[in-house]
Design a protein around this motif. Structure first.
Motif, mmCIF file in Angstrom:
data_model
loop_
_atom_site.group_PDB
_atom_site.id
_atom_site.type_symbol
_atom_site.label_atom_id
_atom_site.label_comp_id
_atom_site.label_asym_id
_atom_site.label_seq_id
_atom_site.Cartn_x
_atom_site.Cartn_y
_atom_site.Cartn_z
ATOM 1 N N THR A 79 6.257 -5.254 -10.245
ATOM 2 C CA THR A 79 5.515 -5.879 -9.155
ATOM 3 C C THR A 79 6.422 -6.819 -8.357
ATOM 4 O O THR A 79 6.375 -6.834 -7.125
ATOM 5 C CB THR A 79 4.296 -6.640 -9.707
ATOM 6 N N GLY A 82 8.636 -4.887 -5.982
ATOM 7 C CA GLY A 82 7.937 -4.430 -4.789
ATOM 8 C C GLY A 82 7.824 -5.489 -3.726
ATOM 9 O O GLY A 82 7.752 -5.182 -2.527
ATOM 10 N N LYS A 83 7.816 -6.744 -4.124
ATOM 11 C CA LYS A 83 7.725 -7.828 -3.142
ATOM 12 C C LYS A 83 8.977 -7.902 -2.276
ATOM 13 O O LYS A 83 8.923 -8.340 -1.135
ATOM 14 C CB LYS A 83 7.448 -9.145 -3.845
ATOM 15 N N MET A 86 8.474 -5.791 0.735
ATOM 16 C CA MET A 86 7.646 -6.460 1.738
ATOM 17 C C MET A 86 8.491 -7.465 2.513
ATOM 18 O O MET A 86 8.283 -7.662 3.712
ATOM 19 C CB MET A 86 6.453 -7.138 1.058
ATOM 20 N N THR A 120 4.683 0.258 1.384
ATOM 21 C CA THR A 120 4.819 -1.007 0.668
ATOM 22 C C THR A 120 3.452 -1.575 0.296
ATOM 23 O O THR A 120 3.247 -2.047 -0.829
ATOM 24 C CB THR A 120 5.621 -2.007 1.517
ATOM 25 N N SER A 123 1.869 0.575 -2.408
ATOM 26 C CA SER A 123 2.540 0.259 -3.666
ATOM 27 C C SER A 123 1.991 -1.041 -4.255
ATOM 28 O O SER A 123 1.760 -1.139 -5.467
ATOM 29 C CB SER A 123 4.050 0.160 -3.435
ATOM 30 N N LEU A 124 1.773 -2.035 -3.408
ATOM 31 C CA LEU A 124 1.195 -3.302 -3.862
ATOM 32 C C LEU A 124 -0.212 -3.078 -4.414
ATOM 33 O O LEU A 124 -0.561 -3.595 -5.473
ATOM 34 C CB LEU A 124 1.156 -4.305 -2.702
ATOM 35 N N SER A 127 -0.014 -1.483 -7.771
ATOM 36 C CA SER A 127 0.394 -2.474 -8.773
ATOM 37 C C SER A 127 -0.792 -3.324 -9.215
ATOM 38 O O SER A 127 -0.974 -3.582 -10.409
ATOM 39 C CB SER A 127 1.470 -3.403 -8.212
#
Length: 140
Positions: A79, A82-83, A86, A120, A123-124, A127
């Motif tokens: 997680t 993934g940020k 962003m 993105t 994906s968030l 998660s």
């Protein structure tokens, strides 16, 4: 996401003219990294890490968690990765605003920016949903 991320890396993020580093009409993540490589290898490496490596590793990690091939405790790390993607979306948007504000040329967003942003955000969401499934005990 395993299909859409690679498409988003090649898709035009913006159309630009008269920019200092880019002599291109359309700029994608891959063409941006290639151009940056000649100017600043460290910056190009960071963009590649955050725009390409982090999102795909996160996506593969989520797949492994869902198929029971990776422990769910790795979810937190995936997680966080993934940020960083962003953050790339934010920096691209900031760059567009700066160029427009300074008047260095004409910049228009293109469909690749929207695709990368959507990847993105999806994906968030995955998660967050995976985290909820782990808390309920549905995933290992």
């Amino acid at each position: 996401l395993l299909v859409l991320y690679p498409i988003s890396w090649q898709a035009p993020l913006m159309r630009a003219g008269l920019l200092p580093f880019f002599a291109l009409d359309e700029i994608s993540i891959l063409s941006g990294i290639a151009t940056l490589w000649g100017e600043d290898i460290l910056l190009a490496s960071l963009v590649a890490l955050f725009a390409i490596a982090a999102p795909i590793v996160k996506t593969l990690g989520l797949v492994l968690i869902h198929f029971g091939q990776a422990p769910s405790r790795l979810l937190t790390g995936f997680t966080v990765m993934g940020k960083f993607a962003m953050a790339d979306v934010f920096l691209i948007a900031l760059y567009i605003l700066l160029v427009k504000g300074v008047g260095l040329g004409r910049v228009e967003t293109a469909w690749g920016l929207w695709l990368f942003t959507a990847c993105t955000l999806v994906s968030l969401a995955i998660s967050l949903a995976t985290g909820a499934l782990v808390k309920r005990g549905h995933l290992g």
